[in-house]
Enzyme design. Structure first.
Site, PDB file in Angstrom:
ATOM      1  N   ASN A  37       0.808  -1.212   0.000  1.00  0.00           N
ATOM      2  CA  ASN A  37       0.000   0.000   0.000  1.00  0.00           C
ATOM      3  C   ASN A  37       0.848   1.272   0.000  1.00  0.00           C
ATOM      4  O   ASN A  37       1.625   1.519   0.924  1.00  0.00           O
ATOM      5  CB  ASN A  37      -0.911  -0.016   1.231  1.00  0.00           C
ATOM      6  CG  ASN A  37      -2.127   0.859   1.068  1.00  0.00           C
ATOM      7  OD1 ASN A  37      -2.280   1.569   0.084  1.00  0.00           O
ATOM      8  ND2 ASN A  37      -3.021   0.805   2.049  1.00  0.00           N
ATOM      9  N   HIS A 122     -15.019  -4.739  10.591  1.00  0.00           N
ATOM     10  CA  HIS A 122     -14.691  -3.409  11.088  1.00  0.00           C
ATOM     11  C   HIS A 122     -15.981  -2.625  11.321  1.00  0.00           C
ATOM     12  O   HIS A 122     -16.868  -2.597  10.460  1.00  0.00           O
ATOM     13  CB  HIS A 122     -13.850  -2.647  10.071  1.00  0.00           C
ATOM     14  CG  HIS A 122     -12.431  -3.099  10.018  1.00  0.00           C
ATOM     15  ND1 HIS A 122     -11.398  -2.268   9.654  1.00  0.00           N
ATOM     16  CD2 HIS A 122     -11.858  -4.293  10.286  1.00  0.00           C
ATOM     17  CE1 HIS A 122     -10.259  -2.933   9.693  1.00  0.00           C
ATOM     18  NE2 HIS A 122     -10.521  -4.177  10.071  1.00  0.00           N
ATOM     19  N   ARG A 147     -14.121  -5.380  15.215  1.00  0.00           N
ATOM     20  CA  ARG A 147     -13.203  -4.331  15.654  1.00  0.00           C
ATOM     21  C   ARG A 147     -13.950  -3.016  15.705  1.00  0.00           C
ATOM     22  O   ARG A 147     -14.613  -2.641  14.735  1.00  0.00           O
ATOM     23  CB  ARG A 147     -12.025  -4.213  14.685  1.00  0.00           C
ATOM     24  CG  ARG A 147     -10.878  -3.373  15.234  1.00  0.00           C
ATOM     25  CD  ARG A 147      -9.863  -3.018  14.152  1.00  0.00           C
ATOM     26  NE  ARG A 147     -10.288  -1.854  13.384  1.00  0.00           N
ATOM     27  CZ  ARG A 147      -9.488  -1.194  12.530  1.00  0.00           C
ATOM     28  NH1 ARG A 147      -8.271  -1.611  12.314  1.00  0.00           N
ATOM     29  NH2 ARG A 147      -9.932  -0.144  11.883  1.00  0.00           N
ATOM     30  N   TYR A 159      -8.281   7.914  13.277  1.00  0.00           N
ATOM     31  CA  TYR A 159      -7.954   6.687  12.562  1.00  0.00           C
ATOM     32  C   TYR A 159      -9.110   5.696  12.626  1.00  0.00           C
ATOM     33  O   TYR A 159      -9.716   5.479  13.673  1.00  0.00           O
ATOM     34  CB  TYR A 159      -6.698   6.012  13.152  1.00  0.00           C
ATOM     35  CG  TYR A 159      -6.559   4.592  12.657  1.00  0.00           C
ATOM     36  CD1 TYR A 159      -6.138   4.351  11.358  1.00  0.00           C
ATOM     37  CD2 TYR A 159      -6.946   3.509  13.437  1.00  0.00           C
ATOM     38  CE1 TYR A 159      -6.084   3.053  10.862  1.00  0.00           C
ATOM     39  CE2 TYR A 159      -6.881   2.217  12.958  1.00  0.00           C
ATOM     40  CZ  TYR A 159      -6.450   1.998  11.672  1.00  0.00           C
ATOM     41  OH  TYR A 159      -6.413   0.722  11.180  1.00  0.00           O
ATOM     42  N   ASP A 210      -8.000  -1.296  17.585  1.00  0.00           N
ATOM     43  CA  ASP A 210      -6.699  -0.996  16.996  1.00  0.00           C
ATOM     44  C   ASP A 210      -6.198   0.356  17.484  1.00  0.00           C
ATOM     45  O   ASP A 210      -6.815   1.391  17.219  1.00  0.00           O
ATOM     46  CB  ASP A 210      -6.820  -0.989  15.464  1.00  0.00           C
ATOM     47  CG  ASP A 210      -5.476  -0.893  14.767  1.00  0.00           C
ATOM     48  OD1 ASP A 210      -4.438  -0.790  15.459  1.00  0.00           O
ATOM     49  OD2 ASP A 210      -5.448  -0.914  13.522  1.00  0.00           O
ATOM     50  N   HIS A 212      -3.127   1.430  16.630  1.00  0.00           N
ATOM     51  CA  HIS A 212      -2.373   1.840  15.446  1.00  0.00           C
ATOM     52  C   HIS A 212      -1.047   2.516  15.788  1.00  0.00           C
ATOM     53  O   HIS A 212      -0.694   3.562  15.219  1.00  0.00           O
ATOM     54  CB  HIS A 212      -3.207   2.740  14.533  1.00  0.00           C
ATOM     55  CG  HIS A 212      -3.058   2.366  13.085  1.00  0.00           C
ATOM     56  ND1 HIS A 212      -2.378   3.145  12.181  1.00  0.00           N
ATOM     57  CD2 HIS A 212      -3.468   1.283  12.394  1.00  0.00           C
ATOM     58  CE1 HIS A 212      -2.386   2.563  10.986  1.00  0.00           C
ATOM     59  NE2 HIS A 212      -3.046   1.427  11.099  1.00  0.00           N
ATOM     60  N   GLU A 236      -4.787  -4.018  19.577  1.00  0.00           N
ATOM     61  CA  GLU A 236      -3.860  -4.184  18.453  1.00  0.00           C
ATOM     62  C   GLU A 236      -2.853  -3.037  18.348  1.00  0.00           C
ATOM     63  O   GLU A 236      -3.207  -1.872  18.536  1.00  0.00           O
ATOM     64  CB  GLU A 236      -4.677  -4.277  17.163  1.00  0.00           C
ATOM     65  CG  GLU A 236      -3.853  -4.408  15.895  1.00  0.00           C
ATOM     66  CD  GLU A 236      -4.732  -4.391  14.662  1.00  0.00           C
ATOM     67  OE1 GLU A 236      -4.213  -4.087  13.575  1.00  0.00           O
ATOM     68  OE2 GLU A 236      -5.938  -4.678  14.774  1.00  0.00           O
ATOM     69  N   GLU A 262       1.309  -6.292  11.771  1.00  0.00           N
ATOM     70  CA  GLU A 262       0.854  -6.123  10.395  1.00  0.00           C
ATOM     71  C   GLU A 262       1.903  -5.426   9.528  1.00  0.00           C
ATOM     72  O   GLU A 262       1.863  -5.566   8.299  1.00  0.00           O
ATOM     73  CB  GLU A 262      -0.472  -5.379  10.330  1.00  0.00           C
ATOM     74  CG  GLU A 262      -0.421  -3.896  10.610  1.00  0.00           C
ATOM     75  CD  GLU A 262      -1.794  -3.245  10.452  1.00  0.00           C
ATOM     76  OE1 GLU A 262      -1.904  -2.296   9.671  1.00  0.00           O
ATOM     77  OE2 GLU A 262      -2.746  -3.695  11.112  1.00  0.00           O
ATOM     78  N   ARG A 283       0.215 -10.645  13.898  1.00  0.00           N
ATOM     79  CA  ARG A 283      -0.616 -10.071  12.840  1.00  0.00           C
ATOM     80  C   ARG A 283       0.068 -10.045  11.471  1.00  0.00           C
ATOM     81  O   ARG A 283      -0.484  -9.523  10.503  1.00  0.00           O
ATOM     82  CB  ARG A 283      -0.995  -8.638  13.223  1.00  0.00           C
ATOM     83  CG  ARG A 283      -1.868  -8.540  14.448  1.00  0.00           C
ATOM     84  CD  ARG A 283      -3.314  -8.383  14.073  1.00  0.00           C
ATOM     85  NE  ARG A 283      -3.531  -7.177  13.322  1.00  0.00           N
ATOM     86  CZ  ARG A 283      -4.248  -7.105  12.208  1.00  0.00           C
ATOM     87  NH1 ARG A 283      -4.799  -8.184  11.698  1.00  0.00           N
ATOM     88  NH2 ARG A 283      -4.427  -5.950  11.598  1.00  0.00           N
ATOM     89  N   ASP A 316      -6.214  -3.319   1.393  1.00  0.00           N
ATOM     90  CA  ASP A 316      -4.985  -3.139   0.622  1.00  0.00           C
ATOM     91  C   ASP A 316      -4.347  -4.475   0.270  1.00  0.00           C
ATOM     92  O   ASP A 316      -3.334  -4.512  -0.427  1.00  0.00           O
ATOM     93  CB  ASP A 316      -3.974  -2.258   1.376  1.00  0.00           C
ATOM     94  CG  ASP A 316      -3.562  -2.846   2.722  1.00  0.00           C
ATOM     95  OD1 ASP A 316      -4.441  -3.265   3.473  1.00  0.00           O
ATOM     96  OD2 ASP A 316      -2.356  -2.858   3.008  1.00  0.00           O
ATOM     97  N   GLU A 339      -8.623 -11.081  10.032  1.00  0.00           N
ATOM     98  CA  GLU A 339      -9.263  -9.802   9.723  1.00  0.00           C
ATOM     99  C   GLU A 339      -9.985  -9.889   8.376  1.00  0.00           C
ATOM    100  O   GLU A 339      -9.476 -10.470   7.424  1.00  0.00           O
ATOM    101  CB  GLU A 339      -8.207  -8.693   9.674  1.00  0.00           C
ATOM    102  CG  GLU A 339      -8.790  -7.310   9.388  1.00  0.00           C
ATOM    103  CD  GLU A 339      -7.738  -6.216   9.399  1.00  0.00           C
ATOM    104  OE1 GLU A 339      -8.111  -5.035   9.490  1.00  0.00           O
ATOM    105  OE2 GLU A 339      -6.543  -6.548   9.317  1.00  0.00           O
ATOM    106  N   TRP A 402       1.383   7.208  12.379  1.00  0.00           N
ATOM    107  CA  TRP A 402       0.016   7.110  11.863  1.00  0.00           C
ATOM    108  C   TRP A 402      -0.522   5.717  12.146  1.00  0.00           C
ATOM    109  O   TRP A 402      -1.643   5.562  12.555  1.00  0.00           O
ATOM    110  CB  TRP A 402      -0.018   7.376  10.348  1.00  0.00           C
ATOM    111  CG  TRP A 402      -1.430   7.266   9.855  1.00  0.00           C
ATOM    112  CD1 TRP A 402      -2.434   8.196   9.989  1.00  0.00           C
ATOM    113  CD2 TRP A 402      -2.031   6.134   9.208  1.00  0.00           C
ATOM    114  NE1 TRP A 402      -3.609   7.725   9.465  1.00  0.00           N
ATOM    115  CE2 TRP A 402      -3.387   6.442   8.961  1.00  0.00           C
ATOM    116  CE3 TRP A 402      -1.561   4.900   8.797  1.00  0.00           C
ATOM    117  CZ2 TRP A 402      -4.272   5.565   8.343  1.00  0.00           C
ATOM    118  CZ3 TRP A 402      -2.422   4.027   8.178  1.00  0.00           C
ATOM    119  CH2 TRP A 402      -3.776   4.357   7.952  1.00  0.00           C
TER     120      TRP A 402
END
Length: 402
Positions: A37, A122, A147, A159, A210, A212, A236, A262, A283, A316, A339, A402
């Site tokens: 991505n 989600h 989530r 986010y 999450d 993030h 997460e 991830e 993840r 993505d 997920e 981010w």
């Protein structure tokens, strides 16, 4: 059987995808996802310029040897571009082997360890009320794990929360946008969200959240402790994982399960996290972690330390990776959850697939190989468009994670 061609299909049916198609002299072909991505063309160039020429004439059944050739032979190891390219080749070779042997890939990985693969959806909203409604809607669709993300009072954007009426999609056309972030406001708001969710929706639904990568270890420890009454399935990516010892501090202060990985592109990114039991779920995704060959080894190592999988599965990642993840999740013993961000109808049309969803679980189907294909004629109608993930700054203007 010999590989006769390896070529790329780059398209953008609602978002960018890079697909590797490996063809053989027996007419069997395999597909691999090579999407990274925001850096899609970097992987495409790595494959077309450096990897694909090395595949021609090779026996596609020699999956382990080809993996080692691409990993060790390049000398410059790891990194998201290299490992995504290796993953694309690896998954395409498993697809070919399944088709050649007339069996689904999960049978090549050891067969079924369970009947279906539990997935989580989600849910999000601009405020707590909207998020509660969103979680309820996902439950009505049949999801048993969701989530939840919510807007933060006083913040214009958060986010995981879409800007309009469309489903949340982090990648944006054009150059990267910027948003503002306040850990202090977030730490006050997040526990209130999950308190409401449990009161209104009960204890049966698995709730995930999450962070993030946006907190420090002590902030994440505080959040995990505050969320304990909500009995989360996991928290997460509480912090960036470059400093793996940071998870030790979190673990010492909370019993809320921790998931991360991830953005990992190698088992070594998770080595200390797993062997010290600082995390509960890994993840790392097939497409960025080196393919099925690498993920199987990572999962087997994690199993020794009671760590389960929870592979990244955002939009993505193309349906090729989703199919591979389902075969993987169905076969390994220490699977946790998968997920599932639903692709658009257009993406599904470009990538027709056998996998299905029913009552909280997904099933890869029993078609030989991965059970996913690509409509090249339709894909050609949607050329690549530049898109990036956004950036985040603190209220004082400091660039943050981010």
């Amino acid at each position: 059987m010999k590989i006769t061609s390896a070529r790329l299909i780059i398209c953008s049916p609602d978002r960018n995808f890079v697909t590797l198609k490996i063809e053989t002299d027996e007419g069997i072909y395999g597909l691999g996802d090579a999407t990274l991505n925001g850096r899609e063309l970097a992987v495409a160039s790595y494959l077309s310029e450096h990897v694909c020429p090395c595949l021609i004439g090779r026996d596609p059944s020699q999956i382990e040897d080809i993996w080692q050739y691409l990993y060790r032979g390049a000398y410059w190891r790891r990194g998201p571009v290299t490992m995504t390219a290796i993953a694309a080749v690896d998954v395409a070779l498993w697809d070919i082997k399944g088709k050649a042997l007339n069996t689904p890939v999960y049978n090549l990985l050891g067969g079924k360890s369970r009947d279906g693969v539990m997935v989580y959806a989600h849910a999000n909203g601009r405020d707590i009320d909207e998020t509660v409604d969103s979680v309820r809607k996902e439950m009505e669709l049949g999801y048993i794990a969701v989530r939840a993300q919510s807007g933060i009072p006083g913040m214009s954007g958060t986010y995981g929360v879409p800007k309009g009426t469309k489903a949340y999609e982090p990648a944006e056309r054009g150059l990267p946008s910027e948003s503002l972030w306040s850990s202090e406001r977030y730490l006050r708001a997040a526990p209130k969200l999950f308190e409401r969710l449990r009161v209104e929706l009960g204890e049966d639904v698995h709730l995930l959240h999450d962070v993030h990568h946006r907190l420090t270890p002590i902030e994440a420890a505080r959040l995990g402790k505050a969320l304990e009454p909500a009995n989360l399935f996991w928290m997460e990516d509480p912090v960036p994982a470059e400093l793996q010892e940071g998870f030790k501090l979190i673990r010492e202060h909370t019993t809320t399960p921790i998931a991360t990985g991830e953005v990992f592109n190698s088992f070594w990114d998770a080595h200390d996290l797993i062997r010290n039991q600082w995390i509960d779920y890994l993840r790392m995704t097939i497409v960025h972690g080196g393919g099925l060959t690498a993920l199987k080894k990572a999962a087997d190592f994690a199993a020794i330390y009671h760590v389960r999988t929870g592979c990244h599965g955002a939009t993505d990642l193309s349906p090729v990776t989703m199919a591979a993840a389902l075969h993987f999740g169905l076969s390994i013993h220490n699977f946790g959850v998968q997920e599932h961000m639903r692709h658009s109808a257009l993406t599904d049309a470009v990538f027709p697939h056998e996998y299905t969803f029913s009552a909280g679980y997904m099933y890869p189907g029993d078609k030989p190989g991965l059970g996913v294909d690509i409509d090249e004629t339709l894909a050609a109608k949607y050329p690549y468009e530049r898109a990036y993930l956004p950036l985040a700054r603190k209220l004082d203007g400091t660039l943050t994670d981010w």
